[in-house]
Scaffold this active site. Structure first.
Site, PDB file in Angstrom:
ATOM      1  N   THR A  53     -13.201  -3.022  -8.901  1.00 40.75           N
ATOM      2  CA  THR A  53     -14.364  -2.930  -9.789  1.00 40.75           C
ATOM      3  C   THR A  53     -14.101  -1.831 -10.801  1.00 40.75           C
ATOM      4  OG1 THR A  53     -15.767  -3.620  -7.958  1.00 40.75           O
ATOM      5  CG2 THR A  53     -16.862  -2.572  -9.837  1.00 40.75           C
ATOM      6  N   CYS A  71     -19.825   0.415  -2.511  1.00 33.29           N
ATOM      7  CA  CYS A  71     -19.992  -0.254  -3.814  1.00 33.29           C
ATOM      8  C   CYS A  71     -21.269   0.108  -4.561  1.00 33.29           C
ATOM      9  CB  CYS A  71     -19.906  -1.763  -3.613  1.00 33.29           C
ATOM     10  SG  CYS A  71     -18.248  -2.284  -3.161  1.00 33.29           S
ATOM     11  N   LYS A  82     -21.664   3.821  -5.976  1.00 36.61           N
ATOM     12  CA  LYS A  82     -20.704   4.208  -7.024  1.00 36.61           C
ATOM     13  C   LYS A  82     -20.800   3.284  -8.243  1.00 36.61           C
ATOM     14  CE  LYS A  82     -16.385   1.847  -5.798  1.00 36.61           C
ATOM     15  NZ  LYS A  82     -16.308   0.909  -6.919  1.00 36.61           N
ATOM     16  N   GLY A 119     -35.569  -0.707   4.060  1.00 36.77           N
ATOM     17  CA  GLY A 119     -34.811   0.133   4.991  1.00 36.77           C
ATOM     18  C   GLY A 119     -34.636   1.534   4.450  1.00 36.77           C
ATOM     19  N   ARG A 173     -18.760  -9.353   0.633  1.00 37.56           N
ATOM     20  CA  ARG A 173     -19.538  -8.312   1.319  1.00 37.56           C
ATOM     21  C   ARG A 173     -18.766  -7.876   2.555  1.00 37.56           C
ATOM     22  NH1 ARG A 173     -24.154 -12.166   2.888  1.00 37.56           N
ATOM     23  NH2 ARG A 173     -22.270 -13.392   3.093  1.00 37.56           N
ATOM     24  N   LYS A 230      -0.852   2.859   7.244  1.00 31.22           N
ATOM     25  CA  LYS A 230      -1.584   1.583   7.179  1.00 31.22           C
ATOM     26  C   LYS A 230      -0.611   0.405   7.245  1.00 31.22           C
ATOM     27  CE  LYS A 230      -5.604   1.386   4.736  1.00 31.22           C
ATOM     28  NZ  LYS A 230      -6.480   1.329   3.558  1.00 31.22           N
ATOM     29  N   ASP A 287       0.857  -1.194   0.000  1.00 30.39           N
ATOM     30  CA  ASP A 287       0.000   0.000   0.000  1.00 30.39           C
ATOM     31  C   ASP A 287       0.891   1.241   0.000  1.00 30.39           C
ATOM     32  OD1 ASP A 287      -3.277   0.122   0.763  1.00 30.39           O
ATOM     33  OD2 ASP A 287      -2.173   2.021   0.831  1.00 30.39           O
ATOM     34  N   THR A 341     -11.693   2.532  -6.626  1.00 31.92           N
ATOM     35  CA  THR A 341     -12.179   3.116  -7.887  1.00 31.92           C
ATOM     36  C   THR A 341     -13.392   3.994  -7.548  1.00 31.92           C
ATOM     37  OG1 THR A 341     -13.392   1.040  -8.224  1.00 31.92           O
ATOM     38  CG2 THR A 341     -11.361   1.342  -9.482  1.00 31.92           C
TER      39      THR A 341
HETATM   40  P1  NAD Z   1     -10.111   0.859  -0.028  1.00 33.00           P
HETATM   41  O1  NAD Z   1     -10.247   2.298  -0.264  1.00 33.00           O
HETATM   42  O2  NAD Z   1     -10.509   0.270   1.283  1.00 33.00           O
HETATM   43  O3  NAD Z   1      -8.607   0.396  -0.304  1.00 33.00           O
HETATM   44  C1  NAD Z   1      -7.847   0.807  -1.394  1.00 33.00           C
HETATM   45  C2  NAD Z   1      -6.382   0.849  -0.963  1.00 33.00           C
HETATM   46  O4  NAD Z   1      -5.564   1.043  -2.103  1.00 33.00           O
HETATM   47  C3  NAD Z   1      -6.061   1.999  -0.008  1.00 33.00           C
HETATM   48  O5  NAD Z   1      -5.464   1.489   1.160  1.00 33.00           O
HETATM   49  C4  NAD Z   1      -5.068   2.873  -0.806  1.00 33.00           C
HETATM   50  O6  NAD Z   1      -4.112   3.506   0.000  1.00 33.00           O
HETATM   51  C5  NAD Z   1      -4.453   1.836  -1.720  1.00 33.00           C
HETATM   52  N1  NAD Z   1      -3.801   2.363  -2.927  1.00 33.00           N
HETATM   53  C6  NAD Z   1      -4.245   3.299  -3.790  1.00 33.00           C
HETATM   54  N2  NAD Z   1      -3.365   3.476  -4.794  1.00 33.00           N
HETATM   55  C7  NAD Z   1      -2.334   2.628  -4.564  1.00 33.00           C
HETATM   56  C8  NAD Z   1      -1.119   2.330  -5.251  1.00 33.00           C
HETATM   57  N3  NAD Z   1      -0.782   2.936  -6.397  1.00 33.00           N
HETATM   58  N4  NAD Z   1      -0.297   1.412  -4.717  1.00 33.00           N
HETATM   59  C9  NAD Z   1      -0.608   0.780  -3.576  1.00 33.00           C
HETATM   60  N5  NAD Z   1      -1.747   1.012  -2.886  1.00 33.00           N
HETATM   61  C10 NAD Z   1      -2.609   1.922  -3.372  1.00 33.00           C
HETATM   62  O7  NAD Z   1     -10.947   0.153  -1.212  1.00 33.00           O
HETATM   63  P2  NAD Z   1     -11.756  -1.218  -1.165  1.00 33.00           P
HETATM   64  O8  NAD Z   1     -13.057  -1.038  -0.472  1.00 33.00           O
HETATM   65  O9  NAD Z   1     -10.841  -2.313  -0.743  1.00 33.00           O
HETATM   66  O10 NAD Z   1     -12.096  -1.407  -2.719  1.00 33.00           O
HETATM   67  C11 NAD Z   1     -11.091  -1.706  -3.662  1.00 33.00           C
HETATM   68  C12 NAD Z   1     -11.773  -2.082  -4.963  1.00 33.00           C
HETATM   69  O11 NAD Z   1     -12.538  -3.283  -4.794  1.00 33.00           O
HETATM   70  C13 NAD Z   1     -12.755  -1.035  -5.489  1.00 33.00           C
HETATM   71  O12 NAD Z   1     -12.711  -1.023  -6.882  1.00 33.00           O
HETATM   72  C14 NAD Z   1     -14.093  -1.557  -5.026  1.00 33.00           C
HETATM   73  O13 NAD Z   1     -15.159  -1.131  -5.840  1.00 33.00           O
HETATM   74  C15 NAD Z   1     -13.899  -3.055  -5.159  1.00 33.00           C
HETATM   75  N6  NAD Z   1     -14.743  -3.849  -4.281  1.00 33.00           N
HETATM   76  C16 NAD Z   1     -14.967  -3.449  -3.004  1.00 33.00           C
HETATM   77  C17 NAD Z   1     -15.762  -4.238  -2.164  1.00 33.00           C
HETATM   78  C18 NAD Z   1     -16.023  -3.806  -0.750  1.00 33.00           C
HETATM   79  O14 NAD Z   1     -16.924  -4.378  -0.134  1.00 33.00           O
HETATM   80  N7  NAD Z   1     -15.299  -2.848  -0.201  1.00 33.00           N
HETATM   81  C19 NAD Z   1     -16.306  -5.441  -2.635  1.00 33.00           C
HETATM   82  C20 NAD Z   1     -16.027  -5.838  -3.939  1.00 33.00           C
HETATM   83  C21 NAD Z   1     -15.243  -5.037  -4.760  1.00 33.00           C
END
Ligand code: NAD
Length: 440
Positions: A121, A263, A266, A256, A154, A35, A30, A86
């Site tokens: 995503t 997710c 967006k 609700g 989820r 973090k 990261d 994203t």
């Molecule tokens: P998040 O914001 O919790 O985590 C993203 C991480 O990426 C952050 O810690 C950020 O510092 C890091 N980051 C950004 N640019 C970077 C780089 N160049 N190098 C290294 N680290 C970098 O996001 P998330 O909730 O884990 O979601 C990530 C993706 O997964 C999104 O596209 C989201 O839509 C998708 N997704 C999320 C969920 C969910 O429930 N949160 C479920 C399915 C899919």
């Protein structure tokens, strides 16, 4: 099998920890130094049930490490997952700046064949975009494959969802990449979890179509609930009977205050944008987005109606509200696009004072509300001397509160149960002026 995961958020950390649990060697990367420092100290930066144990175990057994050094992580691993955020841009499209940066970081460090797996995503076409970025930096000679492997976990149940998925989607263009991905997911493969293997574009579309459909299902039952209130029907019975139909299914039929989270909002906006930019209007998704926004505001109208107050500036001056639950759903600390944000802000805008309690999301909530609300230590402290209790998130610990005690602590016994966790007749018998969503 050696794997790097770029992005150590809700998806990246769970992916990394669970793949390590399956016996792979995983480096989680990261750019957020704090973090990574916390993870190295053994602290989990997010609240996700079961994640702490699985991280601790795999760190101890030497299969899971954390770093900010993307270059080394790319060089030392065969498979590189991209799991960065994203978020939405102002026009609703997915902001791909983090994906682009990750692609550039990978391109600069390619030292042999790699499989680059998009887990974020991303809009249809992003796989090709990542490929082009890498090609333009690394040149024509370097061998690599880009794969789309969308994630369906989820929050709140992420570890279990990752370990026991309904399906694994792999979008790829080469047999070599498919074979390596099957190896990555060999534990699932042996357990006969269904695999859908397709091209990159189809895999990218599967994720958006799935999330939009779930958002639609929630929104549909919310509208059924709203109509139930007009006609004297009970949405719980309606949903139960609907769900008994195998073609409909019982899940995601809980009314609700509107969906939230990182997710559905967006991803529905992004799908609508993808459609628009291809000359198509995805009418049903556009309507879901609009109805969901209205549902959040409708909850505020419901609260005002319960208290017999007309909606206008200053209408809530001198009144104090208790909000139980701030996260967008139980078992997470995630506040992103939580309905609580709209509801609390609307109450504050009308002059209300707000006490709030959430078991895990209070720190993150401070980003949204600052010192405009009072953060309480527990449910009973939150309701003290309030004029209305609003249940926004259905944490299990809110389901069995001592409601007599709650009533005695409140200034006035108004209860807006926006998750339908209490029995209307019981609440009314206890002397609450009670409302819920779509029930008699
Ligand atoms: P998040 O914001 O919790 O985590 C993203 C991480 O990426 C952050 O810690 C950020 O510092 C890091 N980051 C950004 N640019 C970077 C780089 N160049 N190098 C290294 N680290 C970098 O996001 P998330 O909730 O884990 O979601 C990530 C993706 O997964 C999104 O596209 C989201 O839509 C998708 N997704 C999320 C969920 C969910 O429930 N949160 C479920 C399915 C899919």
């Amino acid at each position: 099998m050696r794997i790097a995961v770029i992005g150590t958020g809700y998806v990246g950390l769970v992916t990394g920890a669970c793949l390590a649990e399956f016996g792979m060697f995983v480096t989680c990367v990261d750019i957020d130094e704090k973090k990574i420092e916390r993870l190295k100290r053994g602290e989990i930066p997010i609240y996700e049930p079961g994640l702490d144990d699985i991280v601790a175990k795999n760190v101890k057994e030497g299969r899971l490490t954390f770093t900010t050094n993307t270059a080394e992580a790319v060089k030392n691993n065969l498979v590189v997952f991209i799991a960065v955020g994203t978020p939405s841009s102002d026009d609703g499209s997915a902001d791909l700046r983090y994906v682009d940066q990750a692609a550039r970081d990978i391109a600069q460090n390619l030292n042999g064949y790699k499989v680059i797996v998009n887990k974020s995503t991303v809009p249809v076409g992003t796989g090709q975009r990542v490929k082009n970025i890498i090609r333009s930096i690394a040149g024509e000679k370097v061998r690599f494959d880009v794969v789309s492997n969308p994630e369906f976990l989820r929050e709140g149940a992420a570890v279990n969802d990752f370990l026991r998925p309904d399906r694994i989607v792999i979008g790829a263009e080469s047999e070599e990449a498919i074979a390596i991905m099957k190896d990555v997911y060999s534990a699932h493969y042996l357990n006969e979890a269904p695999f859908v293997i397709t091209n990159i574009e189809t895999a990218e579309m599967i994720k958006y179509a799935s999330n939009a459909f779930l958002a639609l299902k929630v929104t549909f039952i919310n509208e059924v609930a709203n109509l139930c209130e007009y006609v004297g029907a009970d949405v719980h019975k309606v949903a139960k009977a609907m769900g008994m139909d195998g073609r409909i299914g019982p899940k995601f039929l809980h009314p609700g205050p509107g969906y939230g989270g990182s997710c559905f909002p967006k991803d529905t906006r992004a799908l609508s944008y993808i459609a628009r930019s291809n000359g198509y209007t995805f009418q049903i998704v556009d309507t879901v987005i609009k109805v969901n926004e209205e549902q959040k505001l409708r909850m505020v109208d419901k609260i005002l109606k319960l208290m017999n107050i007309e909606k206008k500036d200053g209408a809530l001056k001198g009144l104090r509200f208790a909000i139980l639950g701030l996260a967008f759903k139980p078992n997470t600390d995630d506040m992103r696009e939580s309905p609580s944000i709209t509801i609390v802000n609307e109450l504050l805008n009308m002059g209300a004072e707000v006490n709030a309690f959430d078991p895990e999301a209070m720190e993150n909530a401070k980003e949204f509300f600052g010192d405009r609300i009072c953060y309480c230590k527990g449910e009973y402290e939150a309701v003290k001397d309030t004029d209305c209790l609003v249940i926004v998130t259905e944490w299990n610990q809110f389901r069995k509160l001592d409601m007599e005690k709650i009533k005695s602590l409140m200034r006035r016994a108004n209860l807006a149960d926006l998750r339908n966790i209490y029995e209307p007749s019981k609440m009314k018998a206890l002397g609450f002026n009670y409302t819920s969503v779509g029930r008699l």
